[in-house]
Scaffold this motif. Structure first.
Motif, PDB file in Angstrom:
ATOM      1  N   PHE A 273      13.282  -5.731   7.048  1.00 57.67           N
ATOM      2  CA  PHE A 273      12.773  -4.730   6.821  1.00 57.67           C
ATOM      3  C   PHE A 273      10.969  -5.050   7.027  1.00 57.67           C
ATOM      4  O   PHE A 273      10.479  -5.749   6.432  1.00 57.67           O
ATOM      5  N   TYR A 274      10.711  -4.839   8.113  1.00 53.64           N
ATOM      6  CA  TYR A 274       9.394  -5.199   8.817  1.00 53.64           C
ATOM      7  C   TYR A 274       8.215  -3.980   8.819  1.00 53.64           C
ATOM      8  O   TYR A 274       8.193  -3.193   9.744  1.00 53.64           O
ATOM      9  N   PRO A 275       7.433  -4.136   7.835  1.00 52.58           N
ATOM     10  CA  PRO A 275       6.359  -3.002   7.983  1.00 52.58           C
ATOM     11  C   PRO A 275       5.156  -3.765   8.763  1.00 52.58           C
ATOM     12  O   PRO A 275       4.711  -4.807   8.791  1.00 52.58           O
ATOM     13  N   LEU A 276       4.934  -2.989   9.903  1.00 55.45           N
ATOM     14  CA  LEU A 276       3.998  -3.406  10.978  1.00 55.45           C
ATOM     15  C   LEU A 276       2.609  -2.972  10.751  1.00 55.45           C
ATOM     16  O   LEU A 276       2.177  -1.839  11.030  1.00 55.45           O
ATOM     17  N   GLN A 277       1.823  -3.498   9.980  1.00 52.53           N
ATOM     18  CA  GLN A 277       0.495  -3.294   9.560  1.00 52.53           C
ATOM     19  C   GLN A 277      -0.294  -4.719   8.952  1.00 52.53           C
ATOM     20  O   GLN A 277       0.542  -5.689   8.726  1.00 52.53           O
ATOM     21  N   THR A 278      -1.504  -4.502   9.126  1.00 52.13           N
ATOM     22  CA  THR A 278      -2.409  -5.663   8.600  1.00 52.13           C
ATOM     23  C   THR A 278      -2.767  -5.608   6.972  1.00 52.13           C
ATOM     24  O   THR A 278      -3.332  -4.344   6.946  1.00 52.13           O
ATOM     25  N   PHE A 279      -2.232  -6.272   6.305  1.00 52.12           N
ATOM     26  CA  PHE A 279      -2.290  -6.130   4.840  1.00 52.12           C
ATOM     27  C   PHE A 279      -3.514  -7.036   4.146  1.00 52.12           C
ATOM     28  O   PHE A 279      -3.434  -8.450   4.570  1.00 52.12           O
ATOM     29  N   SER A 280      -4.257  -6.436   3.584  1.00 51.19           N
ATOM     30  CA  SER A 280      -5.495  -7.268   2.940  1.00 51.19           C
ATOM     31  C   SER A 280      -5.077  -6.923   1.319  1.00 51.19           C
ATOM     32  O   SER A 280      -5.100  -5.974   0.950  1.00 51.19           O
ATOM     33  N   LYS A 281      -5.401  -8.180   0.458  1.00 49.11           N
ATOM     34  CA  LYS A 281      -5.400  -7.937  -0.856  1.00 49.11           C
ATOM     35  C   LYS A 281      -6.458  -7.168  -1.291  1.00 49.11           C
ATOM     36  O   LYS A 281      -7.683  -7.277  -0.604  1.00 49.11           O
ATOM     37  N   GLY A 282      -6.353  -6.173  -2.174  1.00 47.59           N
ATOM     38  CA  GLY A 282      -7.512  -5.427  -2.799  1.00 47.59           C
ATOM     39  C   GLY A 282      -7.895  -4.338  -1.837  1.00 47.59           C
ATOM     40  O   GLY A 282      -8.657  -3.327  -1.964  1.00 47.59           O
ATOM     41  N   LYS A 283      -7.414  -4.001  -0.581  1.00 50.99           N
ATOM     42  CA  LYS A 283      -7.564  -2.973   0.129  1.00 50.99           C
ATOM     43  C   LYS A 283      -6.413  -2.048   0.409  1.00 50.99           C
ATOM     44  O   LYS A 283      -5.294  -2.441   0.806  1.00 50.99           O
ATOM     45  N   ASP A 284      -6.281  -0.875  -0.304  1.00 49.60           N
ATOM     46  CA  ASP A 284      -5.067   0.047  -0.224  1.00 49.60           C
ATOM     47  C   ASP A 284      -4.630   0.526   1.099  1.00 49.60           C
ATOM     48  O   ASP A 284      -5.568   0.909   1.924  1.00 49.60           O
ATOM     49  N   VAL A 285      -3.323   0.729   1.360  1.00 52.42           N
ATOM     50  CA  VAL A 285      -3.048   1.339   2.394  1.00 52.42           C
ATOM     51  C   VAL A 285      -2.171   2.428   2.292  1.00 52.42           C
ATOM     52  O   VAL A 285      -1.442   2.457   1.134  1.00 52.42           O
ATOM     53  N   ASP A 286      -2.038   3.507   3.266  1.00 44.58           N
ATOM     54  CA  ASP A 286      -1.129   4.444   2.762  1.00 44.58           C
ATOM     55  C   ASP A 286       0.139   4.252   3.451  1.00 44.58           C
ATOM     56  O   ASP A 286       0.315   4.122   4.806  1.00 44.58           O
ATOM     57  N   PHE A 287       1.191   3.657   2.685  1.00 47.87           N
ATOM     58  CA  PHE A 287       2.355   3.141   3.450  1.00 47.87           C
ATOM     59  C   PHE A 287       3.240   4.355   4.005  1.00 47.87           C
ATOM     60  O   PHE A 287       3.753   3.726   4.867  1.00 47.87           O
ATOM     61  N   LYS A 288       2.892   5.524   3.760  1.00 47.71           N
ATOM     62  CA  LYS A 288       3.705   6.746   4.555  1.00 47.71           C
ATOM     63  C   LYS A 288       3.140   6.679   5.947  1.00 47.71           C
ATOM     64  O   LYS A 288       4.272   7.093   6.842  1.00 47.71           O
ATOM     65  N   ASN A 289       2.177   6.031   6.389  1.00 42.85           N
ATOM     66  CA  ASN A 289       2.031   5.897   7.927  1.00 42.85           C
ATOM     67  C   ASN A 289       2.036   4.609   8.632  1.00 42.85           C
ATOM     68  O   ASN A 289       1.705   4.439   9.760  1.00 42.85           O
ATOM     69  N   ILE A 290       2.531   3.719   7.681  1.00 46.54           N
ATOM     70  CA  ILE A 290       3.111   2.297   8.308  1.00 46.54           C
ATOM     71  C   ILE A 290       4.551   2.569   9.200  1.00 46.54           C
ATOM     72  O   ILE A 290       5.306   2.844   8.438  1.00 46.54           O
TER      73      ILE A 290
ATOM     74  N   PHE B 245       5.303  -3.444  -3.480  1.00 44.81           N
ATOM     75  CA  PHE B 245       5.614  -3.029  -5.022  1.00 44.81           C
ATOM     76  C   PHE B 245       4.981  -1.959  -5.382  1.00 44.81           C
ATOM     77  O   PHE B 245       5.724  -0.970  -6.204  1.00 44.81           O
ATOM     78  N   LYS B 246       3.764  -1.678  -4.775  1.00 40.10           N
ATOM     79  CA  LYS B 246       3.017  -0.450  -5.120  1.00 40.10           C
ATOM     80  C   LYS B 246       3.756   0.714  -4.459  1.00 40.10           C
ATOM     81  O   LYS B 246       4.031   1.789  -5.170  1.00 40.10           O
ATOM     82  N   ALA B 247       4.167   0.559  -3.010  1.00 35.42           N
ATOM     83  CA  ALA B 247       4.850   1.669  -2.658  1.00 35.42           C
ATOM     84  C   ALA B 247       6.144   2.120  -3.071  1.00 35.42           C
ATOM     85  O   ALA B 247       6.534   3.150  -2.883  1.00 35.42           O
ATOM     86  N   LEU B 248       6.977   1.030  -3.857  1.00 37.48           N
ATOM     87  CA  LEU B 248       8.388   1.259  -4.175  1.00 37.48           C
ATOM     88  C   LEU B 248       8.471   1.731  -5.332  1.00 37.48           C
ATOM     89  O   LEU B 248       9.520   1.945  -6.453  1.00 37.48           O
ATOM     90  N   SER B 249       6.930   1.814  -6.366  1.00 35.31           N
ATOM     91  CA  SER B 249       7.155   1.956  -7.692  1.00 35.31           C
ATOM     92  C   SER B 249       7.448   3.335  -8.429  1.00 35.31           C
ATOM     93  O   SER B 249       8.117   3.582  -9.148  1.00 35.31           O
TER      94      SER B 249
ATOM     95  N   THR C  58       4.894 -12.777  -3.899  1.00 33.89           N
ATOM     96  CA  THR C  58       3.970 -12.096  -4.601  1.00 33.89           C
ATOM     97  C   THR C  58       2.775 -12.181  -3.796  1.00 33.89           C
ATOM     98  O   THR C  58       1.385 -11.783  -4.095  1.00 33.89           O
ATOM     99  N   GLY C  59       2.625 -12.209  -2.322  1.00 31.78           N
ATOM    100  CA  GLY C  59       1.759 -12.068  -1.401  1.00 31.78           C
ATOM    101  C   GLY C  59       1.070 -10.681  -1.130  1.00 31.78           C
ATOM    102  O   GLY C  59       1.465  -9.830  -1.970  1.00 31.78           O
ATOM    103  N   ASN C  60       0.552 -10.490  -0.061  1.00 35.95           N
ATOM    104  CA  ASN C  60      -0.136  -9.337   0.358  1.00 35.95           C
ATOM    105  C   ASN C  60       1.023  -8.247   0.528  1.00 35.95           C
ATOM    106  O   ASN C  60       1.026  -6.968   0.069  1.00 35.95           O
ATOM    107  N   VAL C  61       2.105  -8.783   1.485  1.00 37.90           N
ATOM    108  CA  VAL C  61       3.091  -7.748   1.924  1.00 37.90           C
ATOM    109  C   VAL C  61       3.971  -7.224   0.406  1.00 37.90           C
ATOM    110  O   VAL C  61       4.209  -5.879   0.440  1.00 37.90           O
ATOM    111  N   ALA C  62       4.339  -8.417  -0.372  1.00 39.92           N
ATOM    112  CA  ALA C  62       5.044  -8.045  -1.487  1.00 39.92           C
ATOM    113  C   ALA C  62       4.336  -7.057  -2.478  1.00 39.92           C
ATOM    114  O   ALA C  62       4.518  -6.185  -3.023  1.00 39.92           O
ATOM    115  N   THR C  63       2.836  -7.178  -2.704  1.00 42.27           N
ATOM    116  CA  THR C  63       2.117  -6.520  -3.426  1.00 42.27           C
ATOM    117  C   THR C  63       2.129  -5.285  -3.083  1.00 42.27           C
ATOM    118  O   THR C  63       2.227  -4.242  -3.677  1.00 42.27           O
ATOM    119  N   HIS C  64       2.034  -4.706  -1.634  1.00 40.64           N
ATOM    120  CA  HIS C  64       1.748  -3.566  -1.074  1.00 40.64           C
ATOM    121  C   HIS C  64       3.132  -2.859  -1.307  1.00 40.64           C
ATOM    122  O   HIS C  64       3.221  -1.658  -1.649  1.00 40.64           O
TER     123      HIS C  64
END
Lengths: 252, 252
Positions: free
Chosen positions: A104-121, A17-21, A9-15
């Motif tokens: 399945f390793y997404p190479l990006q720096t994730f912060s809680k509360g800061k949205d990222v565009d997963f399409k470009n990761i 979750f959003k990307a796969l919704s 449920t950390g940063n990577v999981a949260t992002h």
């Protein structure tokens, strides 16, 4: 449709979750974490903190801290399911209890509360067998335009390179901010330079983009700079100056 | 309308020439450089390589290399004109031969052939007297939205901070690229991370944005990383890891 249990449920999981919704070919059917309180921010999906209650699924996606991957993986009864982790520095072998494994390793720096565009990761994938690689590729292409096949050995180097270009770079930003603070200069003055320096290497090799007193071997400026720094900053300044000059064939 | 003689033909001069071409309150009436060949890329404006032929103007804008500023400044007969240089590391005193002096320092990394939007480049200004500061402020506002009053002492520190967040950062990108090359990994995988790391500090302090094994004091990862590096890279890795841990209050 392939079902996914998301573990963590950390940063990577949260992002993730959003990307796969919003996809049809893959769907998260459950989120698991040992700590029930951490599950609160996952509405509209079954959750559990009891490993015995983890659903049967096609894919188990483990997005937890590096040092917890192996032990968390032990608690999952995956059967014929594909077990994946999302770490840059953990090998495929950490999942070896399971029959079908992958990364399945997404190479990006994730912060809680800061949205990222997963399409470009960039998503770096690896699988224990060729058929699973195809499933992983499909999953990765659902969330990102940039999918790379990377071995465990390469991933280890990639993670190391990422420490240089992200963690260490951020520390140099911090040193820059400290120098500004000590001299009543707003750090914001440096932001366009920071962004342009990053943007430049999308268009040319960083080796070619190098500028500055070290590259020019401008001893007068270098010595004046060293005089302004504290001991720790002097060490960093001297070492990086030497390193730039070695690379570009000049001597101090 | 105030007339400007632009002195110099390098990257900064070229970008300033473009930025100042379309304005009414200030106009470049001549470009001077000692080397006649370097004047070819300046069409539609009088040029000269003979210091005796420099026009009388309201402003003399010296955009040459740092170590040439003082000597070039000696060759100009500015009279009542305002003499400016564009350097981050040279004090106002380098122009002391002249009655009216100032600094117009655009803080950005310029490359030939790569256009920049001057409107977003911070311009740091300083003047020998208060009336000239107003002229400088007007000139700076013509080309940029971001104008800062910065003393010679502050500018020295700002230039030093810029070395950390740009020159040294670019060197870390170069090390990252080398690690990728040695392991047959395309460097482009790192580009989104590089850009996000830079972008992040526009929204939060770099001290708060720090992540990675050094910050977490993850000794296992740190040791595994050190094993993969050559001697020079190990020095950089160890020093920056120690520096991050000192700053964030952890011990190795």
């Amino acid at each position: 449709m392939k079902s996914i249990v998301l573990i963590g449920t950390g940063n990577v999981a949260t992002h993730l979750f959003k990307a796969l919704s919003n996809f049809q070919d893959f769907r998260i059917i459950q989120v698991y974490n040992y700590n029930p309180e951490s599950l609160a921010p996952f509405p509209n999906v079954p959750v559990t903190s009891n490993p015995e209650e983890i659903f049967k699924a096609d894919i188990y996606l483990i997005a937890v801290k590096d040092d917890a991957i192996s032990s968390v993986s032990q608690t999952i009864k995956a059967g014929e399911g594909l077990v994946l982790h999302t770490s840059g520095s953990v090998t495929l072998e950490a999942l070896e209890k399971h029959r079908r494994t992958g990364v399945f390793y997404p190479l990006q720096t994730f912060s809680k509360g800061k949205d990222v565009d997963f399409k470009n990761i960039p998503v770096c994938i690896e699988a224990g067998n060729i058929n699973d690689l195809e499933i992983l590729e499909n999953l990765a292409r659902e969330v990102s335009h940039k999918v790379y096949h990377i071995t465990s050995l390469q991933r280890k180097s990639l993670h190391l390179a990422a420490v240089f270009v992200s963690n260490f770079v951020n520390h140099l930003y911090t040193e820059g901010e400290q120098i500004c603070k000590q001299n009543d200069i707003p750090f914001e003055i440096l932001l366009p330079l920071i962004e342009e320096t990053a943007h430049k290497v999308t268009q040319m090799s960083p080796a070619d983009a190098q500028t500055g007193p070290a590259k020019r071997n401008d001893k007068e400026v270098i010595n004046a700079h060293l005089e302004q720094l504290n001991e720790q900053q002097q060490k960093i300044y001297s070492l990086l100056t030497t390193s730039i000059q070695k690379l570009h064939g000049k001597e101090l």
